[in-house]
Design a protein around this motif. Structure first.
Motif: not given
Length: 983
Positions: A140-145, A151-154, A180-181
């Protein structure tokens, strides 16, 4: 696939073999065929294994459209027959939900709702199976990114959860956290997160290559240029030509563009030409093409848009043309992803990459640093860091003046004559050329002969002797036509000399030296006749003929190394010196003294040679010609090396190179000077400096057309790099050299190419890329099997191949390779290499297989024993370890690995007896101490007899301490303390 599997056992064997193949069309097609074969068995499990292999081939072959389709079949079978799936297969099914999510994300035609629906399906199935949801939140995070939304919430929802057995590997998760960073603009935190991966502590199939490609620019921004350089070399090798890592390749191209390495970028682009056709993933295409565009944009901004570039098949591309095409395709891909995602994330990221300014003006990435001028079809540029050449002399506007000036400078041996001949060659080749009707110019036939002679001199300097002979014979005919018998005689004398210098067809022929000596003797005799019989020889022309005579006898002395030829060679040089002095010909006086010095050196009279050069240098500095000073310094430098004065040689050669830089590039042999300077640097224990000089020498030879010499020097440079344990530098250098057109096309001598590949294979092995090293060694062993004139080299290559196969556990193939080596060894012995190979194979088999491998391991040692017997019969003295004690020691180690401890101890005692106790000057102290240590372990630990073991250890410690061998004593002291504690 050679044959269709007829049983499930054959199917599993075929699947295992296919798993060893690199990802690509061959592996994928075979996987497709194996699925068809599996369907005939009407069994679930074989079909599932075949489908999973096919999905893997599609995934890592960059075919994301096909991967989900295959997995849908697996999932259907899982739902229909869950009991057929054991724990391992069940784990694989749930793991590959992530693969499908990655594949769907890479397809812009796949609606965002479908991607989210798949993630919901993944979550539901994980919950139903009682599995932790951290992998789901990771996807789910990779999709948001990917979309650039929330992306921050995921990230928080994923990164705050504990890992599970189905989580991505540590290295992959580290990369996601670092990215992410990085996306937040926090380079420092990203690099801290990446540290375990960049340091090699965490890895997987795609790591650290993936992380490295992203970390390169942050490392530069942090000022860590050495780390960036090192990781670029290692990381690029991990992803090159790999369709599933096209994005990583693109980031390496971008790195080259932003560090002043545009020429290397174009070289790497050419190496990855397959990615234009083989990458079926739109997301990977976008990442790759954007990196390519960054590179091409930079090259075009530097004014090199017309350079050829490697691009899509079917047409010839320039940098500017390819950039336009790539921009169109990449813009379209970014727009399609943004339209699917409902954001501008991909267009914005692409724009940010294209808008980056260079981070460094220059960063020396490889040992073979090249500029865009070097890769252009135009004239070559100066070697990096070498003195800048003097400006090309002004060319007279009048054709008559040009002809007369060129001849004048040629008579003087002036370096600037080359540029004038080049201009005349261009003029004379024009169909509209009009030759001056002036007696001073002479007829057109003479000019054409002069131009042929200039070309023949160039061919001779490149050791293209057959070409030189043909050119000079043609020139002689034209001189005859022009009514100039003196120059015709000179041309024929030059042809005789070049013909005598032509290497024999078989350099290994024991009569080759005698044949060449006779040819030079005959050539000299013919030149003497020419001088006696040719009318119209002016003093200058007669001096040139005398120079050829003296050169012929000097070459005879050099080739034969027979001191009886020294006096005639010196006498001829004296004739030239007397004639040149009489007629005041400074260039020929200098040439005569250079020949005298060289002859003294070849005769072993090095002090006399130095005295001759000193006299010459004093005259040259006072009266000239100035362009002979670098040559004289170069010769004195070589002679100083012979005298063992590396410091003086280094000073002379450095000064010679500096002075050579005052003349037009290519007119003085600075390539040889750099090679000699490298030798001096090695004597002075400056290997890194020597390496720089070697690569400069090779590049100069390459640019001036002496390609064989260049590749020989590159081979020496690569070996030195490997000796210095600069493994990645070595591989990068050889990758670049092996990509040269004449090597890639097979035009270079196959033995020289094999030598370059052999060093590269050894470097791959040293870099722990066992699979790639073994593949290259196997190929070289197959090729060298046909070297009937050089079985010793085949024995060497086959031996090394066998060891690598043994390291991979492929002892059947290792046996085949070592049998080839033994057959070649019977024709041309390689005692030490074969013995070492056989002992190492025995150790590897016993170590890997224990008692089960003992019989075959002992067979290897039996073969090693026969080799040792042959060596004794031939009175062969090993350069390294003596063969018999080394063999006895290996018997001890092999039996110890297999648990046969009494046999091991007996063998080790025999090894100690063969070695004998070391004395103060013995060079086998380390070997003896290790033998004592291992015998102590076997007897004191495994056989549980500490008392005799301690007695032997204490005696050895006492002896080594008395001899002052502290380093060798340490392990024995530690073992003795351990045995006393246990006792």
């Amino acid at each position: 696939m050679p044959t269709t599997p007829q049983t499930t056992d054959e199917l599993y064997q075929a699947l295992q073999e296919n798993d060893q193949r690199p990802y690509g069309r061959t592996r994928t097609v075979t996987a497709e065929e194996l699925v068809d074969a599996a369907e005939q068995f009407a069994e679930t499990v074989p079909l599932v294994h075949a489908l999973l292999e096919l999905q893997e081939a599609y995934t890592y072959g960059s075919e994301p459209r096909k991967s989900p389709v295959v997995f849908a079949r697996v999932l259907t079978l899982f739902d229909e027959r869950p009991d057929d799936f054991d724990d391992r297969l069940r784990h694989t099914v749930f793991w590959r939900f992530k693969w499908v999510a990655n594949a769907l994300r890479a397809l812009p035609e796949m609606p965002l709702a479908s991607l989210r629906q798949w993630l919901t399906e993944m979550r539901d199935r994980y919950e139903k199976a009682g599995l932790g949801l951290q992998p789901y939140y990771g996807q789910a995070y990779q999709l948001a990114a990917h979309t650039g939304e929330d992306a921050a919430l995921a990230f928080d929802l994923w990164a705050g959860r504990s890992r599970t057995q189905l989580s991505d590997c540590e290295a992959c998760e580290i990369c996601e956290r670092a990215l992410y960073h990085l996306g937040k603009g926090d380079d420092e935190r990203a690099l801290r997160a990446w540290e375990p991966v960049l340091a090699g502590k965490e890895s997987c199939q795609e790591e650290p290559a993936r992380s490295i490609s992203y970390a390169l620019l942050p490392l530069l921004r942090a000022g860590r240029t050495d780390d960036a350089r090192r990781l670029h070399l290692a990381g690029y090798r991990g992803c090159r030509r790999n369709p599933s890592m096209a994005g990583e390749v693109g980031r390496h191209l971008e790195f080259c563009a932003l560090t002043g390495n545009e020429a290397r970028g174009l070289e790497l682009l050419a190496e990855n030409r397959n990615l234009f056709e083989e990458v079926d993933s739109p997301l990977e295409q976008l990442a790759f093409l954007t990196g390519v565009e960054v590179l091409l944009q930079r090259v075009e901004l530097l004014g090199h848009g017309a350079l050829p570039a490697t691009g899509y098949a079917g047409r010839t591309w320039t940098v500017a043309g390819l950039r336009t095409e790539i921009r169109r395709r990449a813009d379209d891909l970014a727009a399609r992803f943004d339209a699917r995602n409902g954001t501008a994330a991909h267009t914005d990221r692409r724009t940010a990459r294209l808008d980056r300014a260079p981070l460094l003006d220059t960063l020396e990435l490889t040992l073979r640093t090249r500029s865009l001028d070097d890769v252009a079809p135009a004239a070559p540029a100066a070697v990096p860091h070498s003195p800048a050449p003097a400006a090309v002399p002004a060319v007279p506007e009048s054709t008559l003046e040009l002809i007369l000036r060129a001849r004048e400078l040629h008579e003087l041996g002036h370096p600037e004559a080359d540029a004038l001949w080049a201009r005349l060659r261009t003029l004379a080749a024009d169909p509209d050329y009009t030759h001056p009707e002036d007696p001073e110019a002479g007829p057109l036939a003479r000019l054409r002969a002069d131009l042929l002679m200039d070309r023949s001199n160039d061919a001779g300097e490149k050791d293209q002797f057959a070409v030189a002979v043909a050119l000079q014979e043609e020139a002689a005919g034209l001189y005859d036509e022009a009514g100039d018998p003196a120059r015709a005689a000179l041309a024929r004398a030059g042809a005789l000399l070049a013909s005598a210098e032509t290497p024999p067809q078989n350099p290994l022929d024991p009569d080759a030296v005698e044949v060449k000596t006779a040819a030079l003797t005959d050539a000299h005799a013919a030149m003497v006749r020419f001088q006696e019989e040719t009318p119209g020889l002016t003093p200058k022309l007669e001096a040139r003929l005398l120079r050829l005579r003296a050169t012929a006898l000097g070459l005879r002395l050099q080739g034969s190394r027979d001191k009886e030829y020294a006096a005639p060679a010196l006498a001829e040089a004296d004739l030239l010196l007397a004639h040149a002095t009489l007629h005041d010909l400074p260039g020929q006086i200098s040439g005569a003294r250079l020949l005298r010095a060289g002859n003294h050196a070849l005769s072993g009279e090095l002090p006399a040679a130095v005295e001759e050069i000193d006299t010459l240098l004093e005259r040259l500095r006072a009266e000239g010609p100035a362009w002979h000073v670098p040559r004289a310094l170069a010769l004195r430098g070589r002679i100083q090396l012979g005298l063992g004065d590396a410091q003086a040689a280094h000073a002379d050669l450095t000064e010679g190179i500096r002075l050579a830089g005052e003349w037009p590039a290519g007119t003085l042999n600075t390539a040889r000077m750099y090679a000699d300077l490298a030798e001096a640097s090695m004597h002075l224990r400056r290997p890194d400096e020597a390496l720089r000089h070697l690569t400069r020498s090779a590049e100069l030879d390459l640019r001036h057309g002496s390609r064989t010499d260049a590749f020989c020097t590159y081979s020496n440079a690569a070996q030195l790099t490997l000796d210095l344990e600069r493994v990645e530098d070595c591989i990068a250098l050889l990758d670049s050299v092996l990509a040269e057109p004449d090597i890639a096309s097979g035009d270079l001598d196959d033995r020289l190419t094999a030598q370059l590949r052999l060093i590269r294979a050894r470097a791959l092995h040293a870099g722990e890329d066992l699979k790639a090293a073994t593949t290259e060694f196997v190929a070289l062993a197959a090729e060298s099997a046909g070297w009937d004139d050089d079985p010793g080299s085949h024995a060497m290559i086959a031996s090394e191949t066998a060891v690598l196969l043994g390291e991979s556990g492929e002892f059947g193939r290792a046996r085949e390779a070592v049998d080839q080596a033994l057959a070649a060894h019977a024709r041309e012995p390689r005692y030490e290499q074969l013995s070492s190979c056989l002992r190492e194979l025995a150790r590897l088999q016993a170590q890997q297989q224990g008692a089960e491998g003992l019989t075959e391991a002992l067979t290897f040692l039996t073969d090693a024993g026969r080799v040792a017997e042959e060596a004794r019969a031939a009175a062969y003295e090993a350069r390294g370890r003596a063969l018999d004690p080394a063999l006895a020691y290996e018997y001890g180690r092999v039996n110890a690995h297999a648990g046969a401890y009494e046999d091991a101890l007996t063998a080790l005692h025999q090894a100690l007896d063969l070695l004998g106790e070391p004395g103060p000057e013995d060079d086998h102290v380390g070997e003896w101490a290790e033998c004592v240590r291992l015998s102590g372990v076997v007897e004191g630990v495994y056989l549980e007899r500490p008392a005799p073991a301690l007695a032997r250890l204490d005696a050895a410690i006492h002896r080594l301490t008395g001899l002052g061998h502290k380093e060798e004593t340490g392990p024995l002291v530690s073992l003795a303390a351990r045995l006393r504690d246990e006792k």
